[in-house]
Design a protein around this motif. Structure first.
Motif, PDB file in Angstrom:
ATOM      1  N   MET A   1       1.800  -8.521  45.416  1.00 29.74           N
ATOM      2  CA  MET A   1       2.903  -8.616  46.345  1.00 29.74           C
ATOM      3  C   MET A   1       4.171  -8.896  45.571  1.00 29.74           C
ATOM      4  SD  MET A   1       1.913 -12.059  48.453  1.00 29.74           S
ATOM      5  CE  MET A   1       1.866 -13.643  47.720  1.00 29.74           C
ATOM      6  N   ASP A   2       5.284  -8.522  46.171  1.00 27.03           N
ATOM      7  CA  ASP A   2       6.555  -8.754  45.497  1.00 27.03           C
ATOM      8  C   ASP A   2       6.972 -10.222  45.646  1.00 27.03           C
ATOM      9  OD1 ASP A   2       7.699  -9.044  48.051  1.00 27.03           O
ATOM     10  OD2 ASP A   2       8.639  -7.073  48.028  1.00 27.03           O
ATOM     11  N   ARG A   3       8.151 -10.555  45.163  1.00 27.24           N
ATOM     12  CA  ARG A   3       8.613 -11.950  45.174  1.00 27.24           C
ATOM     13  C   ARG A   3       8.773 -12.508  46.585  1.00 27.24           C
ATOM     14  NH1 ARG A   3      10.536 -13.745  40.254  1.00 27.24           N
ATOM     15  NH2 ARG A   3      11.909 -15.251  41.264  1.00 27.24           N
ATOM     16  N   GLU A   4       8.953 -11.661  47.578  1.00 19.04           N
ATOM     17  CA  GLU A   4       9.104 -12.111  48.970  1.00 19.04           C
ATOM     18  C   GLU A   4       7.777 -12.147  49.728  1.00 19.04           C
ATOM     19  OE1 GLU A   4      11.437  -9.707  47.679  1.00 19.04           O
ATOM     20  OE2 GLU A   4      12.570 -11.519  47.171  1.00 19.04           O
ATOM     21  N   GLY A   5       6.710 -11.703  49.085  1.00 16.55           N
ATOM     22  CA  GLY A   5       5.389 -11.745  49.720  1.00 16.55           C
ATOM     23  C   GLY A   5       4.921 -10.416  50.281  1.00 16.55           C
ATOM     24  N   LYS A   6       5.774  -9.374  50.254  1.00 14.65           N
ATOM     25  CA  LYS A   6       5.357  -8.071  50.782  1.00 14.65           C
ATOM     26  C   LYS A   6       4.283  -7.479  49.879  1.00 14.65           C
ATOM     27  CE  LYS A   6       6.757  -3.478  52.020  1.00 14.65           C
ATOM     28  NZ  LYS A   6       7.625  -2.370  51.689  1.00 14.65           N
ATOM     29  N   LEU A   7       3.186  -7.075  50.485  1.00 13.07           N
ATOM     30  CA  LEU A   7       2.104  -6.468  49.716  1.00 13.07           C
ATOM     31  C   LEU A   7       2.532  -5.099  49.226  1.00 13.07           C
ATOM     32  CD1 LEU A   7      -0.979  -7.459  51.879  1.00 13.07           C
ATOM     33  CD2 LEU A   7      -0.149  -8.543  49.803  1.00 13.07           C
ATOM     34  N   THR A   8       2.341  -4.873  47.934  1.00 13.77           N
ATOM     35  CA  THR A   8       2.718  -3.591  47.339  1.00 13.77           C
ATOM     36  C   THR A   8       1.504  -2.770  46.911  1.00 13.77           C
ATOM     37  OG1 THR A   8       2.954  -4.657  45.168  1.00 13.77           O
ATOM     38  CG2 THR A   8       4.942  -4.487  46.542  1.00 13.77           C
ATOM     39  N   PHE A   9       0.355  -3.416  46.820  1.00 14.23           N
ATOM     40  CA  PHE A   9      -0.894  -2.721  46.508  1.00 14.23           C
ATOM     41  C   PHE A   9      -2.042  -3.510  47.124  1.00 14.23           C
ATOM     42  CE2 PHE A   9      -4.789  -2.376  44.027  1.00 14.23           C
ATOM     43  CZ  PHE A   9      -5.008  -1.009  44.092  1.00 14.23           C
ATOM     44  N   VAL A  10      -2.975  -2.793  47.716  1.00 18.11           N
ATOM     45  CA  VAL A  10      -4.169  -3.410  48.291  1.00 18.11           C
ATOM     46  C   VAL A  10      -5.340  -2.477  48.007  1.00 18.11           C
ATOM     47  CG1 VAL A  10      -5.282  -4.180  50.416  1.00 18.11           C
ATOM     48  CG2 VAL A  10      -2.838  -4.493  50.138  1.00 18.11           C
ATOM     49  N   ASN A  11      -6.430  -3.023  47.471  1.00 21.11           N
ATOM     50  CA  ASN A  11      -7.591  -2.170  47.242  1.00 21.11           C
ATOM     51  C   ASN A  11      -8.518  -2.202  48.468  1.00 21.11           C
ATOM     52  OD1 ASN A  11      -9.235  -4.454  47.073  1.00 21.11           O
ATOM     53  ND2 ASN A  11      -9.213  -4.489  44.841  1.00 21.11           N
ATOM     54  N   SER A  12      -9.534  -1.373  48.434  1.00 26.09           N
ATOM     55  CA  SER A  12     -10.421  -1.255  49.600  1.00 26.09           C
ATOM     56  C   SER A  12     -11.171  -2.549  49.894  1.00 26.09           C
ATOM     57  CB  SER A  12     -11.391  -0.092  49.422  1.00 26.09           C
ATOM     58  OG  SER A  12     -12.177  -0.292  48.262  1.00 26.09           O
ATOM     59  N   SER A  13     -11.471  -3.349  48.871  1.00 29.63           N
ATOM     60  CA  SER A  13     -12.148  -4.632  49.103  1.00 29.63           C
ATOM     61  C   SER A  13     -11.292  -5.564  49.944  1.00 29.63           C
ATOM     62  CB  SER A  13     -12.482  -5.314  47.775  1.00 29.63           C
ATOM     63  OG  SER A  13     -13.426  -4.568  47.065  1.00 29.63           O
ATOM     64  N   ALA A  14      -9.997  -5.567  49.690  1.00 23.11           N
ATOM     65  CA  ALA A  14      -9.092  -6.433  50.458  1.00 23.11           C
ATOM     66  C   ALA A  14      -9.078  -6.019  51.927  1.00 23.11           C
ATOM     67  CB  ALA A  14      -7.684  -6.387  49.887  1.00 23.11           C
ATOM     68  N   PHE A  15      -9.122  -4.729  52.194  1.00 21.42           N
ATOM     69  CA  PHE A  15      -9.184  -4.283  53.595  1.00 21.42           C
ATOM     70  C   PHE A  15     -10.444  -4.843  54.257  1.00 21.42           C
ATOM     71  CE2 PHE A  15      -6.495  -0.626  52.062  1.00 21.42           C
ATOM     72  CZ  PHE A  15      -5.370  -0.973  52.778  1.00 21.42           C
ATOM     73  N   GLY A  16     -11.562  -4.838  53.518  1.00 22.19           N
ATOM     74  CA  GLY A  16     -12.807  -5.371  54.055  1.00 22.19           C
ATOM     75  C   GLY A  16     -12.733  -6.871  54.285  1.00 22.19           C
ATOM     76  N   PHE A  17     -12.182  -7.606  53.333  1.00 18.48           N
ATOM     77  CA  PHE A  17     -12.069  -9.067  53.471  1.00 18.48           C
ATOM     78  C   PHE A  17     -11.186  -9.458  54.658  1.00 18.48           C
ATOM     79  CE2 PHE A  17     -13.038  -9.741  48.797  1.00 18.48           C
ATOM     80  CZ  PHE A  17     -14.163 -10.493  49.015  1.00 18.48           C
ATOM     81  N   PHE A  18     -10.040  -8.794  54.753  1.00 21.81           N
ATOM     82  CA  PHE A  18      -9.032  -9.210  55.733  1.00 21.81           C
ATOM     83  C   PHE A  18      -9.034  -8.408  57.027  1.00 21.81           C
ATOM     84  CE2 PHE A  18      -7.504 -11.048  51.802  1.00 21.81           C
ATOM     85  CZ  PHE A  18      -7.131 -12.310  52.222  1.00 21.81           C
ATOM     86  N   ARG A  19      -9.784  -7.297  57.046  1.00 17.75           N
ATOM     87  CA  ARG A  19      -9.951  -6.468  58.245  1.00 17.75           C
ATOM     88  C   ARG A  19      -8.657  -5.794  58.722  1.00 17.75           C
ATOM     89  NH1 ARG A  19     -14.012 -10.897  60.717  1.00 17.75           N
ATOM     90  NH2 ARG A  19     -15.642 -10.546  59.198  1.00 17.75           N
ATOM     91  N   TYR A  20      -7.761  -5.574  57.795  1.00 22.90           N
ATOM     92  CA  TYR A  20      -6.572  -4.773  58.091  1.00 22.90           C
ATOM     93  C   TYR A  20      -6.886  -3.330  57.735  1.00 22.90           C
ATOM     94  CZ  TYR A  20      -3.542  -8.806  58.815  1.00 22.90           C
ATOM     95  OH  TYR A  20      -2.965  -9.953  59.305  1.00 22.90           O
ATOM     96  N   THR A  21      -6.087  -2.410  58.268  1.00 18.22           N
ATOM     97  CA  THR A  21      -6.270  -0.993  57.988  1.00 18.22           C
ATOM     98  C   THR A  21      -5.182  -0.520  57.025  1.00 18.22           C
ATOM     99  OG1 THR A  21      -4.830  -0.293  59.791  1.00 18.22           O
ATOM    100  CG2 THR A  21      -7.180  -0.625  60.328  1.00 18.22           C
ATOM    101  N   GLU A  22      -5.377   0.683  56.517  1.00 11.53           N
ATOM    102  CA  GLU A  22      -4.343   1.279  55.659  1.00 11.53           C
ATOM    103  C   GLU A  22      -3.047   1.472  56.446  1.00 11.53           C
ATOM    104  OE1 GLU A  22      -5.455   4.490  53.038  1.00 11.53           O
ATOM    105  OE2 GLU A  22      -7.543   3.826  53.108  1.00 11.53           O
ATOM    106  N   GLU A  23      -3.165   1.742  57.740  1.00 15.05           N
ATOM    107  CA  GLU A  23      -1.971   1.882  58.574  1.00 15.05           C
ATOM    108  C   GLU A  23      -1.214   0.549  58.655  1.00 15.05           C
ATOM    109  OE1 GLU A  23      -5.104   2.988  59.724  1.00 15.05           O
ATOM    110  OE2 GLU A  23      -4.615   5.005  59.022  1.00 15.05           O
ATOM    111  N   ASP A  24      -1.952  -0.551  58.793  1.00 14.70           N
ATOM    112  CA  ASP A  24      -1.318  -1.877  58.786  1.00 14.70           C
ATOM    113  C   ASP A  24      -0.566  -2.088  57.477  1.00 14.70           C
ATOM    114  OD1 ASP A  24      -2.439  -2.681  61.297  1.00 14.70           O
ATOM    115  OD2 ASP A  24      -4.276  -3.342  60.281  1.00 14.70           O
ATOM    116  N   PHE A  25      -1.196  -1.709  56.371  1.00 13.51           N
ATOM    117  CA  PHE A  25      -0.586  -1.879  55.058  1.00 13.51           C
ATOM    118  C   PHE A  25       0.699  -1.065  54.950  1.00 13.51           C
ATOM    119  CE2 PHE A  25      -0.197  -0.226  50.686  1.00 13.51           C
ATOM    120  CZ  PHE A  25       0.132  -1.409  50.038  1.00 13.51           C
TER     121      PHE A  25
END
Length: 123
Positions: A1-25
């Motif tokens: 994530m950048d300095r403000e907390g915006k996620l700039t990269f998420v791998n497929s494992s993170a989607f599984g852990f947090f249950r967000y979708t690529e569209e959410d990202f």
């Protein structure tokens, strides 16, 4: 994530852990919002310390999934570009089982100590 907390990269494992979708990202997610409210201020303060170069080791937080459920985890380290902190990079490790084992060990230790006390009293 950048300095403000915006996620700039998420791998497929993170989607599984947090249950967000690529569209959410793609719509924009803030990493600090994925930490339970009771840990958020500490995580933010620690992120500032980390970006200043301090090493905190394995810091534990309660992660918050999209559906509101939580799990214990440890993560976060600085991401440097050209010697300057550009944000944070997290390697999320779900430590739910470790926490269960720690609790079981604590309970067994307490039972053992009570038995030792009873034996010492002749009971």
């Amino acid at each position: 994530m950048d300095r403000e907390g915006k996620l700039t990269f998420v791998n497929s494992s993170a989607f599984g852990f947090f249950r967000y979708t690529e569209e959410d990202f793609r719509a924009g997610l803030n990493g600090f919002n994925m930490i339970a409210p009771e840990d958020r201020a500490r995580a933010f303060a620690n992120s500032i310390r980390i970006m200043k170069g301090e090493r905190l080791g394995h810091t534990q937080y309660t992660a918050l999934r999209k559906d509101g459920t939580t799990f214990p985890c440890c993560f976060i380290q600085a991401r440097f570009i050209g010697g300057t902190a550009a944000g944070l990079r997290g390697f999320i490790i779900d430590i739910t089982e470790q926490k269960r084992l720690e609790e079981s060990l604590r309970e067994n230790k307490e039972k053992y100590e009570r038995l030792v006390q009873l034996d010492a009293l002749g009971g």
